[in-house]
Design a protein around this motif. Structure first.
Motif, short mmCIF file in Angstrom:
data_model
loop_
_atom_site.label_atom_id
_atom_site.label_comp_id
_atom_site.label_asym_id
_atom_site.label_seq_id
_atom_site.Cartn_x
_atom_site.Cartn_y
_atom_site.Cartn_z
N UNK A 33 0.83 -1.21 0.00
CA UNK A 33 0.00 0.00 0.00
C UNK A 33 0.86 1.26 0.00
N UNK A 34 1.90 1.28 0.81
CA UNK A 34 2.76 2.46 0.88
C UNK A 34 3.44 2.73 -0.46
N UNK A 35 4.00 1.69 -1.05
CA UNK A 35 4.67 1.84 -2.35
C UNK A 35 3.69 2.27 -3.43
N UNK A 36 2.49 1.70 -3.42
CA UNK A 36 1.48 2.07 -4.41
C UNK A 36 1.08 3.53 -4.26
N UNK A 37 0.97 3.99 -3.03
CA UNK A 37 0.65 5.40 -2.78
C UNK A 37 1.76 6.30 -3.30
N UNK A 38 3.00 5.90 -3.06
CA UNK A 38 4.15 6.68 -3.56
C UNK A 38 4.13 6.73 -5.09
N UNK A 39 3.81 5.62 -5.73
CA UNK A 39 3.75 5.57 -7.19
C UNK A 39 2.68 6.52 -7.72
N UNK A 40 1.51 6.49 -7.09
CA UNK A 40 0.43 7.38 -7.53
C UNK A 40 0.82 8.84 -7.36
N UNK A 41 1.50 9.16 -6.25
CA UNK A 41 1.96 10.53 -6.04
C UNK A 41 3.01 10.94 -7.08
N UNK A 42 3.87 10.01 -7.45
CA UNK A 42 4.89 10.30 -8.47
C UNK A 42 4.25 10.55 -9.83
N UNK A 43 3.22 9.79 -10.15
CA UNK A 43 2.51 9.99 -11.42
C UNK A 43 1.85 11.36 -11.43
N UNK A 44 1.20 11.72 -10.31
CA UNK A 44 0.56 13.04 -10.22
C UNK A 44 1.59 14.17 -10.37
N UNK A 45 2.73 14.00 -9.72
CA UNK A 45 3.79 15.01 -9.82
C UNK A 45 4.32 15.12 -11.24
N UNK A 46 4.45 13.99 -11.92
CA UNK A 46 4.92 14.00 -13.31
C UNK A 46 3.93 14.71 -14.21
N UNK A 47 2.65 14.43 -14.02
CA UNK A 47 1.62 15.09 -14.83
C UNK A 47 1.58 16.59 -14.56
N UNK A 48 1.79 16.98 -13.30
CA UNK A 48 1.82 18.40 -12.95
C UNK A 48 3.04 19.08 -13.58
N UNK A 49 4.17 18.39 -13.61
CA UNK A 49 5.38 18.95 -14.21
C UNK A 49 5.17 19.20 -15.71
N UNK A 50 4.52 18.24 -16.37
CA UNK A 50 4.23 18.41 -17.79
C UNK A 50 3.29 19.59 -18.00
#
Length: 70
Positions: A33-50
């Motif tokens: 669960x923790x790793x999956x949450x981190x992955x989702x946050x990383x995807x959101x950050x990547x989309x925000x950067x774009x």
């Protein structure tokens, strides 16, 4: 076979897709669960950067996503 080089946005999108594919593996295990949450946050950050056009944030997001593995 010669492949076309990709730009940073294409690279981030490819990494986001790759991480989305491995997310269900982490969702299936109780301790993932923790790793999956981190992955989702990383995807959101990547989309925000774009969306913001911030090249330095895009590079950081790419490197962050690149670190996830199945």
């Amino acid at each position: 076979m010669i492949t076309k080089p990709e730009n940073i946005i294409e690279g981030i999108q490819r990494q986001c897709d790759r991480v989305r594919e491995i997310l269900p593996l982490y969702d299936e295990i109780p301790t993932g669960v923790f790793a999956a949450t981190m992955m989702r946050n990383s995807i959101k950050a990547a989309e925000a950067a774009i969306a913001s056009g911030d090249v330095l944030a895009m590079i950081a997001a790419y490197k962050d996503l690149e670190g996830y593995e199945a």
